[in-house]
Design a protein around this motif. Structure first.
Motif, PDB file in Angstrom:
ATOM      1  N   SER A  73       0.846  -1.192   0.000  1.00  0.00           N
ATOM      2  CA  SER A  73       0.000   0.000   0.000  1.00  0.00           C
ATOM      3  C   SER A  73       0.881   1.243   0.000  1.00  0.00           C
ATOM      4  N   VAL A  74       0.297   2.337  -0.404  1.00  0.00           N
ATOM      5  CA  VAL A  74       1.010   3.612  -0.360  1.00  0.00           C
ATOM      6  C   VAL A  74       1.204   4.029   1.096  1.00  0.00           C
ATOM      7  N   ARG A  75       0.231   3.745   1.905  1.00  0.00           N
ATOM      8  CA  ARG A  75       0.342   4.082   3.332  1.00  0.00           C
ATOM      9  C   ARG A  75       1.583   3.419   3.939  1.00  0.00           C
ATOM     10  N   ASP A 125     -12.925   7.215   0.712  1.00  0.00           N
ATOM     11  CA  ASP A 125     -13.665   6.008   1.080  1.00  0.00           C
ATOM     12  C   ASP A 125     -13.089   4.745   0.425  1.00  0.00           C
ATOM     13  N   GLN A 126     -11.934   4.852  -0.208  1.00  0.00           N
ATOM     14  CA  GLN A 126     -11.306   3.701  -0.866  1.00  0.00           C
ATOM     15  C   GLN A 126     -10.295   3.036   0.065  1.00  0.00           C
ATOM     16  N   GLY A 131      -6.552  -3.502   3.159  1.00  0.00           N
ATOM     17  CA  GLY A 131      -7.933  -3.303   3.590  1.00  0.00           C
ATOM     18  C   GLY A 131      -8.154  -2.078   4.457  1.00  0.00           C
ATOM     19  N   GLY A 132      -7.106  -1.317   4.706  1.00  0.00           N
ATOM     20  CA  GLY A 132      -7.225  -0.134   5.555  1.00  0.00           C
ATOM     21  C   GLY A 132      -7.275   1.144   4.749  1.00  0.00           C
ATOM     22  N   PRO A 133      -7.275   2.278   5.432  1.00  0.00           N
ATOM     23  CA  PRO A 133      -7.288   3.567   4.746  1.00  0.00           C
ATOM     24  C   PRO A 133      -6.075   3.705   3.832  1.00  0.00           C
ATOM     25  N   MET A 172     -11.785   1.387  10.669  1.00  0.00           N
ATOM     26  CA  MET A 172     -12.164   0.193   9.906  1.00  0.00           C
ATOM     27  C   MET A 172     -13.673  -0.022   9.904  1.00  0.00           C
ATOM     28  N   SER A 173     -14.452   0.985  10.313  1.00  0.00           N
ATOM     29  CA  SER A 173     -15.898   0.825  10.342  1.00  0.00           C
ATOM     30  C   SER A 173     -16.425   0.587   8.931  1.00  0.00           C
ATOM     31  N   PRO A 174     -17.441  -0.264   8.809  1.00  0.00           N
ATOM     32  CA  PRO A 174     -18.006  -0.557   7.475  1.00  0.00           C
ATOM     33  C   PRO A 174     -18.537   0.684   6.774  1.00  0.00           C
TER      34      PRO A 174
END
Length: 181
Positions: A73-75, A125-126, A131-133, A172-174
């Motif tokens: 990920s970029v993060r 919102d992607q 799977g994280g921000p 991580m909220s839906p």
């Protein structure tokens, strides 16, 4: 030894010192081109295959290494640059240019931008590769603004990305996170 011979030798030594300095500067100035992850490219932090993760990815070239460190990920890529225990001998950092990429899940070969030249959408919102921000990079500000209008978030340059956006606790909220489209 004659005076003229001593002067010639002195000039020769000086020329070698100058040229060796030039070679070092040339070597340090050579910036490697981005590479494409193959089936063996492992994420530096997760230890998983980079190609098995969706979203934009990153790579960092360190001095003394020909191959990049890969990030899912970029993060994670930006995290490496902020952690005091990680190497600061960075030659180049590349992230996927999502304004050029035609597929969120697997950006196509060549869709890279130098990380310090990118504009980032932070807080969209992607979701990223784990799977994280995700920090979503673009080489073109207009493309970043278009993405921002569709997916929320705030625009930042590399040097202005808040440390909390990289190292903070992910939401991580839906309601906040959805899988990339």
């Amino acid at each position: 030894m004659s005076l003229s011979r001593a002067i010639l030798m002195g000039w020769g030594v000086l020329a070698m010192l100058v040229l060796s300095g030039c070679n070092q500067n040339t070597e340090n100035a050579q910036i490697p081109a981005p590479q494409e992850p193959d089936g063996d490219a492992m994420g530096y932090y997760c230890g998983m295959l980079v190609v098995n993760h969706s979203g934009p990815k990153g790579q960092i070239f360190l001095k003394g290494r020909d191959d990049p460190l890969w990030f899912s990920s970029v993060r994670d890529t930006i995290t490496f640059t902020l952690l005091p225990e990680e190497s600061k001998a960075i030659r180049a950092i590349y992230v996927n240019d999502m304004g050029v990429a035609t597929n969120w899940n697997q950006p196509q070969p060549g869709a890279w931008v130098a990380a310090k030249d990118a504009v980032y959408v932070v807080g969209s919102d992607q979701s990223g590769g784990m799977g994280g921000p995700e920090l979503v990079p673009f080489s073109d500000k207009a493309a970043a603004e278009q993405f921002q209008a569709a997916h929320d978030g705030t625009l930042y340059t590399f040097k202005d990305i808040p440390q909390s956006a990289v190292l903070g606790e992910p939401d991580m909220s839906p309601e906040k996170r959805k899988r990339g489209s």
